[in-house]
Write an enzyme that holds these catalytic residues in place. Structure first.
Site, mmCIF file in Angstrom:
data_model
loop_
_atom_site.group_PDB
_atom_site.id
_atom_site.type_symbol
_atom_site.label_atom_id
_atom_site.label_comp_id
_atom_site.label_asym_id
_atom_site.label_seq_id
_atom_site.Cartn_x
_atom_site.Cartn_y
_atom_site.Cartn_z
ATOM 1 N N GLU A 198 3.200 -0.989 -5.123
ATOM 2 C CA GLU A 198 2.016 -0.039 -5.739
ATOM 3 C C GLU A 198 1.946 1.116 -5.307
ATOM 4 O O GLU A 198 1.765 1.432 -3.932
ATOM 5 C CB GLU A 198 0.813 -1.007 -5.581
ATOM 6 C CG GLU A 198 -0.499 -0.673 -6.084
ATOM 7 C CD GLU A 198 -1.519 0.076 -5.012
ATOM 8 O OE1 GLU A 198 -1.750 1.024 -5.144
ATOM 9 O OE2 GLU A 198 -1.827 -0.742 -3.880
ATOM 10 N N GLU A 225 -7.860 -0.848 9.059
ATOM 11 C CA GLU A 225 -6.970 -2.172 8.866
ATOM 12 C C GLU A 225 -5.985 -2.398 9.936
ATOM 13 O O GLU A 225 -5.283 -1.426 10.342
ATOM 14 C CB GLU A 225 -6.213 -2.107 7.703
ATOM 15 C CG GLU A 225 -7.273 -2.568 6.419
ATOM 16 C CD GLU A 225 -6.126 -2.463 4.960
ATOM 17 O OE1 GLU A 225 -5.240 -3.302 4.935
ATOM 18 O OE2 GLU A 225 -6.396 -1.600 4.380
ATOM 19 N N ARG A 272 4.180 0.237 5.263
ATOM 20 C CA ARG A 272 3.491 1.120 4.086
ATOM 21 C C ARG A 272 1.912 1.133 4.467
ATOM 22 O O ARG A 272 1.266 1.528 3.487
ATOM 23 C CB ARG A 272 3.900 0.378 2.763
ATOM 24 C CG ARG A 272 3.267 -0.882 2.521
ATOM 25 C CD ARG A 272 3.759 -1.192 1.298
ATOM 26 N NE ARG A 272 2.917 -2.350 0.832
ATOM 27 C CZ ARG A 272 2.832 -3.095 -0.498
ATOM 28 N NH1 ARG A 272 3.100 -2.205 -1.729
ATOM 29 N NH2 ARG A 272 2.191 -4.089 -0.807
ATOM 30 N N HIS A 273 1.553 0.845 5.482
ATOM 31 C CA HIS A 273 0.160 1.124 5.972
ATOM 32 C C HIS A 273 0.070 1.984 7.161
ATOM 33 O O HIS A 273 0.675 2.009 8.095
ATOM 34 C CB HIS A 273 -0.522 -0.373 6.471
ATOM 35 C CG HIS A 273 -0.723 -1.342 5.142
ATOM 36 N ND1 HIS A 273 0.235 -2.188 4.826
ATOM 37 C CD2 HIS A 273 -1.812 -1.216 4.323
ATOM 38 C CE1 HIS A 273 -0.355 -2.585 3.742
ATOM 39 N NE2 HIS A 273 -1.475 -2.128 3.453
ATOM 40 N N ARG A 329 2.572 7.296 0.159
ATOM 41 C CA ARG A 329 3.601 6.285 -0.782
ATOM 42 C C ARG A 329 4.609 6.818 -1.535
ATOM 43 O O ARG A 329 5.595 6.393 -1.765
ATOM 44 C CB ARG A 329 2.627 5.310 -1.236
ATOM 45 C CG ARG A 329 1.989 4.395 -0.202
ATOM 46 C CD ARG A 329 1.623 2.968 -0.829
ATOM 47 N NE ARG A 329 1.194 2.439 0.316
ATOM 48 C CZ ARG A 329 0.426 1.030 0.019
ATOM 49 N NH1 ARG A 329 0.395 0.639 -1.374
ATOM 50 N NH2 ARG A 329 -0.314 0.456 0.967
ATOM 51 N N SER A 356 -3.850 2.603 -7.832
ATOM 52 C CA SER A 356 -4.874 1.489 -8.306
ATOM 53 C C SER A 356 -5.959 2.239 -8.866
ATOM 54 O O SER A 356 -6.512 3.271 -8.407
ATOM 55 C CB SER A 356 -5.220 0.723 -7.225
ATOM 56 O OG SER A 356 -5.427 -0.440 -7.353
ATOM 57 N N ARG A 389 -8.783 3.863 6.899
ATOM 58 C CA ARG A 389 -8.789 2.579 6.864
ATOM 59 C C ARG A 389 -8.738 1.877 8.216
ATOM 60 O O ARG A 389 -7.534 2.030 8.653
ATOM 61 C CB ARG A 389 -7.663 2.175 5.619
ATOM 62 C CG ARG A 389 -7.713 2.532 4.469
ATOM 63 C CD ARG A 389 -8.864 1.734 3.524
ATOM 64 N NE ARG A 389 -9.182 2.550 2.407
ATOM 65 C CZ ARG A 389 -8.422 2.370 1.181
ATOM 66 N NH1 ARG A 389 -7.719 1.294 1.023
ATOM 67 N NH2 ARG A 389 -9.042 2.899 0.042
#
Lengths: 549, 549
Positions: A472, A323, A329-330, A523, A475, A321
């Protein structure tokens, strides 16, 4: 023995006091001055005596002396597999007080050496998550002074080969995982020395936070960036060894459960020709004379496997990712535990199976990794995860109501902010006494275009998130398996159906209804152990600012 | 009943023959012509009668007629998880002749439908690697003509929901995996239709090569590129379902063996800051404002884990190679089964363990996947892999001698060409009756710089390759664990030690002697099954010319 005749004795000096002794002013010395002089002479004489004795000893050692420990210590030559004796070498994990008196041979890391008095040196030896105390004690026939000196000089974090007898320690060894036995060392060799000064000590790296908070604490705190910069050393702590054994355990349990349920493991490509989930947040790769991308999830390919009749598939693989999120948490690369499953009647078949799977994982960790969990808890104390045998499932409107009742202002179809997610976690814990639950029926508008709409309630969808401690971790949803609805939903999300034609086409030749989900491995481990930062549960984390080591 | 009074009867026409009938020339008709006319009139009358009767029947059907199969067939509405009855649905794998008389309900793919006569339609239904015959037979109370017509119209590869009774087939069903039972269908619904014309039929895609070679063969051959372009359909063949269950099995067996040996599963980063094994053949990634690379192997990181005291690690993960090789055995992305292990005395501890691991994998495949192996063998016939309980190990000089004895001209330290590899495989098979063996002690000059030199024989190294059917499937070695020797060997390979400083530095703080290897998953499956092209054992293969699907 030394012949003392040539150096003056106390007696001979006393005798010479009958003669007159003159001072620096050529006057006879006073009795006080004479006494002082006598003391000085005595001191010089003793020094002379000592030096002579030492020189003689040295000469004797050099000439005739045999080190009775020779061959029992030293630096081993570089191991190039010169020989193979097949002699058994122990694991510290197999040593305990029931084996006192046995001679053991083992390779271990020197965590610490502590010389005590002039004839003892204590060691703590480490293998993975286990440690044991060892003692080198100078004696008259096995351990020479030279061997003790060699032992004392071994750098921390060197790898050694130790042979010795298991004995009962004077008192239980609290600083090691083996409390009721220690090694009385007879032989000690360095296999591989630590050549450089360590950036931090393993003691400091293993210290719980509370020790720093004590008033008189003088330890240096090892920060997370320092740890990550020197990850090879940091990972040696018993805490980190435990964390990554637990991480390995999550993968085993995930697979065990799914294989029993007749899932097939797949490996989907990570280099893809087109950005599967839109062009944002995707890493571009130069691919010979064209361009490619790194897969942001195996979504398309695992669904293609469902269209190809695999029925139930899972994959454990890296997910990328791009991002620019710098949070606890990323990461830009993480390990995805993905699964996808054709169902017969209702997507709850899948959701329920995933719920059971998590209970299986949590149970398995608690049963098989209790030692490792305890080890992590010593450095990062945490409350054990609370979860129910039948996982609690709430529907989105219920969650919204709970938040509103607690004073949060939000619309029916608003997404959950990170803050509200956490707050909801607290409310759920208070009401249902569980850290783990499922939230079903998310608003359609906050989910990806391929999410199946709820057939009976406008604005909702057949989708779910799973939460641990208010964050979370998964998903998932029922996916649309019908091409025309997929195109319609794409248009509703302002996606040009032409750009996703290959995805839509996969459903043209018949597809069973299916659902699935994607779990972030790091996670799950972070939240199960409550260690607060995802970088602690990734071996070599990658974030927008970190590409090394 | 129809009232026939308004249409002339045979009798009335006969009566009218008393009157004079004029022809087209206004002359009375001859007796012969009269007879002909009468016949024509009779024919027209009958046609009229029939049409009227049919119209009436149609009207009656539309008005009052009840289809006694209504509700037992049709297209189901899109499954949006409207309901959940929890009624058990069968797996074809669980059906056999011992269950005759039972009513079963199952979701399956229609592989083929074949109407026979006017009242029968045969189906073959497929689930993963299993298939069963089904029959829709029109009768007087359950299966109406309309239901038969619906059944006959179902497109191949549609997904259906079938309910019926298990009955004994007239003769064993050779074309399905269930030979001794078929489904007498009572209900038949389409869950998801195949909407488009298939690019090839599943029959053609499943045909063994020998069928094409028959003189009268008129089948279309499905080429590999066509298969790969339409992989979602191609993967549905029982052969492909079997291949990928076997691939999944290799991973399970690999992990099972290693976990029992106390290995830890790791996940190393695939995005790396510097090209780990030199700059060639590496894919570049744009990483925010800087550049990164895709990992060509977990070599550095798995060795770092050894330096970090994990002792024994393995990883199953994608490996990226930017090689422009367009061969039967190269891909730009493949799945690496990697392992690395600290050893106590000799790298043969590791080599032996890997040898045992392969035997465990082969045994496991033969025991657990015999059905799948048989399925692959039907389409791609092959000799079962021959291997010994104790894996044969040859040393490089022995191999060179065998090749020379067979007429190959090669130097002591020449690398094995692909051709010589294969030829050696044949020689070894002939002499030792095994398709699987280890070649130890490769020349130092043909191995990577981090390979440990043989301590006693100049020019050789502590390294090994594993071969299946004459092709390399694993390369491994003892690695150098001492920084200064590592730098020296790098220089000998014309590598500037400065460029590999982070790698070398990992060994500065003590490292145990260690060895390991990297296995190509797809190669193992390709060679075990002898399917001839690595693209057949990769779900969605990537090569220099293929990035899709």
């Amino acid at each position: 023995m030394t012949d003392q005749a040539q150096t003056p004795t106390v007696e001979s000096v006393s005798e010479s006091m009958e003669n007159i002794v003159l001072g620096e002013d050529d006057q006879p010395l006073s009795k006080k001055a004479l006494k002082k002089l006598e003391k000085e002479r005595e001191k010089a004489r003793r020094k002379q005596e000592r030096e002579a004795r030492e020189a003689e000893e040295r000469a004797a050692r050099e000439a005739n002396y045999v080190d009775y420990s020779a061959g029992s210590y030293g630096q081993l030559p570089l191991n190039q597999s010169q020989e193979r004796t097949n002699r058994c070498r122990e694991k510290i994990a197999d040593i305990n007080g029931s084996r006192l008196g046995e001679t053991v041979l083992l390779r271990a890391r020197v965590q610490l050496s502590r010389p005590t008095g002039s004839r003892l040196c204590f060691f703590s030896f480490r293998q993975r998550t286990e440690s044991i105390q060892g003692v080198v004690a100078q004696d008259k026939d096995t351990v020479s002074k030279a061997m003790l000196k060699f032992a004392t000089g071994i750098q921390a974090e060197s790898i050694v080969l130790v042979e010795g007898v298991l004995v009962a320690p004077v008192e239980p060894v609290k600083s090691c995982t083996v409390h009721d036995a220690e090694i009385s060392i007879k032989k000690l060799f360095v296999v591989s020395p630590s050549l450089d000064r360590l950036p931090f000590t393993l003691e400091d790296a293993s210290r719980p936070e509370e020790e720093y908070e004590k008033e008189d604490a003088q330890f240096s705190r090892v920060t997370l960036p320092t740890r990550l910069d020197n990850r090879v050393i940091d990972l040696r702590t018993i805490t980190n060894q435990a964390i990554f054994r637990i991480q390995s355990g999550v993968c085993q349990l995930f697979r065990e459960f799914l294989l029993k349920q007749d899932f097939v493991e797949i490996h989907s490509p990570k280099i893809i020709g087109a950005a599967s989930e839109g062009g944002a947040n995707v890493f571009a790769v130069k691919y010979f004379k064209t361009n490619a991308y790194l897969s942001q999830s195996p979504q398309l390919h695992k669904q293609m496997c469902i269209c190809a009749d695999f029925e139930r598939v899972f994959e454990i693989a890296p997910v990328f990712r791009a991002e620019d999120s710098n949070t606890h948490r990323h990461m830009t690369e993480y390990v995805g535990l993905d699964l996808e499953m054709a169902f017969e009647e209702h997507y709850h078949e899948v959701m329920d199976l995933i719920g059971k799977m998590f209970v299986y994982i949590f149970d398995g960790l608690n049963q098989r990794y209790s030692k490792e969990i305890a080890a992590v808890c010593r450095q990062y104390p945490f409350e054990p995860l609370k979860y129910l045998p039948e996982t609690l499932t709430l529907e989105y409107p219920q969650a919204v109501q709970m938040l509103r009742d607690a004073g949060v202002d939000m619309g029916d179809f608003d997404d959950l902010s990170t803050e509200n997610e956490r707050f909801l976690g607290k409310l759920v814990k208070a009401k249902y006494d569980t850290d783990f639950y499922i939230l079903d029926k998310f608003p359609l508008c906050v989910r990806p275009f391929y999410t199946m709409p709820d057939p009976s309630r406008d604005g909702y969808s057949n989708s779910y998130d799973f939460f641990i401690r208010g964050e979370e971790i998964m998903s998932g949803a029922q996916r649309i398996h019908e091409p025309s609805l997929l195109q319609e939903r794409a248009r509703a999300h302002d996606i040009n159906p032409a750009t996703i034609a290959p995805y839509v086409d996969a459903f043209k030749y018949g597809a069973p209804p299916h659902a699935g989900g994607g779990i972030g491995l790091e996670r799950v481990v972070m939240l199960f152990l409550n260690v607060g930062n995802i970088r602690r549960t990734s071996l070599f984390p990658r974030d927008p600012k970190r590409l090394e080591p």
